[in-house]
Each structure stands twice: as structure tokens, then as C-alpha cells.
Design a protein around this motif. Sequence first.
Motif, mmCIF file in Angstrom:
data_model
loop_
_atom_site.group_PDB
_atom_site.id
_atom_site.type_symbol
_atom_site.label_atom_id
_atom_site.label_comp_id
_atom_site.label_asym_id
_atom_site.label_seq_id
_atom_site.Cartn_x
_atom_site.Cartn_y
_atom_site.Cartn_z
ATOM 1 N N ARG A 1 -5.095 -4.762 -6.357
ATOM 2 C CA ARG A 1 -6.441 -5.176 -7.233
ATOM 3 C C ARG A 1 -7.877 -4.183 -6.962
ATOM 4 N NH1 ARG A 1 -6.701 -10.029 -5.595
ATOM 5 N NH2 ARG A 1 -5.367 -11.087 -7.255
ATOM 6 N N ILE A 47 -2.495 5.003 -8.434
ATOM 7 C CA ILE A 47 -2.676 5.845 -9.833
ATOM 8 C C ILE A 47 -1.762 7.016 -10.055
ATOM 9 C CG2 ILE A 47 -4.661 7.030 -10.847
ATOM 10 C CD1 ILE A 47 -6.724 5.463 -9.620
ATOM 11 N N LEU A 49 -12.432 4.496 -13.834
ATOM 12 C CA LEU A 49 -11.503 3.315 -13.346
ATOM 13 C C LEU A 49 -11.057 2.514 -14.695
ATOM 14 C CD1 LEU A 49 -12.411 2.177 -10.011
ATOM 15 C CD2 LEU A 49 -10.518 3.460 -10.579
ATOM 16 N N GLN A 50 -11.906 2.183 -15.580
ATOM 17 C CA GLN A 50 -11.751 1.509 -16.688
ATOM 18 C C GLN A 50 -10.822 2.408 -17.840
ATOM 19 O OE1 GLN A 50 -15.467 0.226 -17.978
ATOM 20 N NE2 GLN A 50 -15.300 -1.943 -17.004
ATOM 21 N N LYS A 84 -7.313 2.721 -16.370
ATOM 22 C CA LYS A 84 -6.611 1.457 -16.745
ATOM 23 C C LYS A 84 -6.140 1.320 -18.554
ATOM 24 C CE LYS A 84 -5.024 -2.892 -15.979
ATOM 25 N NZ LYS A 84 -3.677 -2.937 -15.169
ATOM 26 N N THR A 85 -7.047 1.929 -19.240
ATOM 27 C CA THR A 85 -6.696 1.659 -20.573
ATOM 28 C C THR A 85 -5.627 2.882 -20.738
ATOM 29 O OG1 THR A 85 -9.040 1.401 -21.203
ATOM 30 C CG2 THR A 85 -7.750 2.009 -22.836
ATOM 31 N N LEU A 138 -3.343 3.038 -14.182
ATOM 32 C CA LEU A 138 -3.879 2.512 -12.849
ATOM 33 C C LEU A 138 -2.781 1.358 -12.574
ATOM 34 C CD1 LEU A 138 -5.926 1.928 -10.894
ATOM 35 C CD2 LEU A 138 -7.332 0.498 -12.494
ATOM 36 N N HIS A 139 -2.168 1.208 -11.825
ATOM 37 C CA HIS A 139 -1.129 0.246 -11.414
ATOM 38 C C HIS A 139 -1.649 -0.749 -10.599
ATOM 39 C CE1 HIS A 139 1.402 3.082 -13.260
ATOM 40 N NE2 HIS A 139 1.059 4.105 -12.397
ATOM 41 N N GLU A 170 -4.541 -4.678 -10.852
ATOM 42 C CA GLU A 170 -5.289 -5.557 -11.446
ATOM 43 C C GLU A 170 -6.725 -5.137 -11.594
ATOM 44 O OE1 GLU A 170 -6.522 -10.249 -11.721
ATOM 45 O OE2 GLU A 170 -5.129 -9.517 -10.225
ATOM 46 N N LEU A 171 -7.384 -5.061 -12.608
ATOM 47 C CA LEU A 171 -8.612 -4.434 -12.547
ATOM 48 C C LEU A 171 -9.412 -5.740 -12.992
ATOM 49 C CD1 LEU A 171 -10.693 -2.225 -12.490
ATOM 50 C CD2 LEU A 171 -10.675 -2.009 -14.951
#
Length: 413
Positions: free
Chosen positions: A303, A321, A397-398, A401-402, A406-407, A409-410
Motif C-alpha cells: 500500500r 514498481i 506515483l499517481q 499507478k495509471t 505500480l503493483h 494499493e494507492l
Amino acid sequence: MRFIAALLLGILAGTVAVQAAEPSPDAKLYGTPGEAKAAWRKAEAQAALHSGDDGRWGGAASPLGEGGAIARLKDIANIQGVRENQLVGYGLVIGLNGTGDSLRSAPFTEQSLRAMLDNLGISPPPGSSRVKNVAAVIITANLPPFAGRGSRIDITVSSLGDATSLAGGTLVMTPLAAADGQTYAVAQGNMVVSGFVASGQAETLTQGVPTSGRIPNGALVEKEVTGNFGQDELVVELREPDFTTAVRITDTINAFAKRRYNQPVAKERDSKTIRLRKPKNISATRFLAEIEGLPVVTDEVARVVVDERTGTVVIGEKVRISRVAISHGSLSVRVTETPTIVQPEPFSDGVTAVEPNTTIDATQTSKLGILGGTDLESLVKGLNQIGVKPQGIIAILQGIKTAGALHAELVVQ
């Protein structure tokens, strides 16, 4: 023969009593987490050699692997039913030095004052009270588990009306009720207020919160909360639900119980709860005291938590990542105003004027870096090499994730 039989029964009864009261023989093995882990593995290996199994009695051995912090069972789980209960009450604080409620602005204070005086045998006429040394308050407290009648608990007192300070006040006896509407404690005592207020004709100084305070040991418990503690079946609840941690706790408890009680006592139910069956000839308190210190290898979900308001970024150890290329740039625009004063010729009809002069400079910087790693240290080094501020890290980081790299939970707060 009867005498011999009675003697044998007495010896057996004494042996059972000693076994039920003796401390855990493995308690000395748990000095530090490292020693506890090594001793536990050695004990499981010896048990496997003597009994012919793998040292686990909660089912088949689980290939859980390593990783995670070692924590005591008591630090990551609670016993279901062993909890606090919230209490609340409404009362009056008296003895204030002119800092209480204004009875016209807070009519409930006057009503409460008249009701209290009526109970004391005094009936003042309506509207005759104009005192400023009384304040209506709300009292809150937490009733700890197993609190018996006569024990004392701390309470918090907060102003309900327009009082400016509760310093120096005394809380009048107030019943405290729980969610079921029944009274479990009675509060009374002198206030302890850390804040203060000082005012003059042109300035007012306030330090802390003078309208709220505490009374240590200010409530007396009058009724106990009944619970189901002490029954044959107990339930352990994880504070952070996780299937892997629940299975590890079950296997650890059963490995200990097999050597201590010669039987398994734990069974996992879901990701949050584990059921325990209390062995015979031992109290629930002693049983929990023996297992709550067992070391457990915990596991957690990968996370990332970001707070855009404060720029805080928290990255868990399990975060991974994929290898990505990142370009993070910033555009700086600077506007400079240098007005010019224009004067007319002497003895002319002109007037002084201001001629505007504006200069705009734009500078754009950009950095390209490759980010990726298999552990937390590599990830942090990659973010530091890019050289961005916390707000930039949040945006990166956002974006990762998009992009699906990013493996984890954001969580954005």
C-alpha cells in the motif's frame, strides 16, 4: 484399600492443580524477536522428529514463506468481547469566576440549575437567576473492560453553552449512561483545565482550550458490564485483517498447544478471526497469558498512502514498481513590472504620466529518469535521484499507478 485409593486420588488432584497453575515452560525462550524466532524453529524441528509430523497441528503445512515483522500476538490482535464501553452524561459545573454561561443565551443552563435546586429543596422564582458562575457541560468517559463496582475512571468535561472558561470549576454529581440508556458510573470532582483566557478592554489572549478539561479518577463505577469472557471458546480478532497472518497465528498457537496441552486449540475462521478452544483444568486468564506472547511473522498488503494537503508520502515495504521511464518537469513564469515616470517639458501644459513596462521570463526544467526496483530501498533511491519535492512524488506515483506499473494499493487522503 480404601485408604490407598483415597491417597492416589489426592496425589492426582494435586498434580492437576500444579499443572494448571505452573507458568509456561517456553516463556524464557522469548527474550528478543530474533532469539524467539530461532528457538521456535528449533522446537518445531524437534517436535517433528519425535512425533513424525511437520510440527503444525492446525492442518496441512502452509508454504507461507518469510518476510514481514515479528510481533507478539497481543500487539496485533484483540480478544472479542474484551473492549471498552463509551459513557456520556449531562451536568453542571459550578464555582466559575464569572466565566460561566450567560443564562439568556443558554436557557438550558437556567433550566438545569432550577431542576438541581428543586431536588435540593430550593424553589427559586423563574427568571430570578442571573449568575455567571455556572456552565452546562457534557461529560464523556471510557469504561475499561472488567471494571468492577467501586473502581474509578478518568472523565473529560466539555462546555455546552457560551462559557469562556471552566478553570476553577467543580462538576456536580452527574450520572453517566451507556448506549443502552443504563447508568454505569457517577461523575463528580474538581476540574483540571490546561488552557486559560485573559482579556482586557482592547485585547484578549487565549492559550489552549479553556472550555474543556479533565478530572482524573473523576467517575465512580456503579455497575459492571457483563460479558462472555471465561467461556470454553474464545475468539481472537486481528486489528488488520489478513488471511496469511491469520493462518500463521493459527499454526503458531497450535504448535505451542501441542507441546503444552497435547492438543490443538486454534482454528482460523476468516481473515480477521481465529477461534480458540480453552483446554480443561486451566483458567481463561492463564490460557491467554500463555499464548499472547507468542511471536508471529506478520504480513501486510502492499500500500502507498499519500496526503496531498501536507505532502506526506508513506510507502510500504511490499510495494513493487515495474521498470518505467519518468520525465518530470516544471514551468516557472516570472512577471516583472518596471513602470517609467514621464515628466512634461517645463512651462508646458503636459502632465506627469506613468508608462508601463512589463518583462515576462519563462523557464522550463525537465528531468528524465528510469525508476524501478524489487525492494523499498531501490524505490526510494530512484525517487531521490529524480530530485523532486513531495508534491512531485505524489504526482509521479499517481501517474505510475495509471500506467499500471505500480503493483500496490494507492490511498489518497
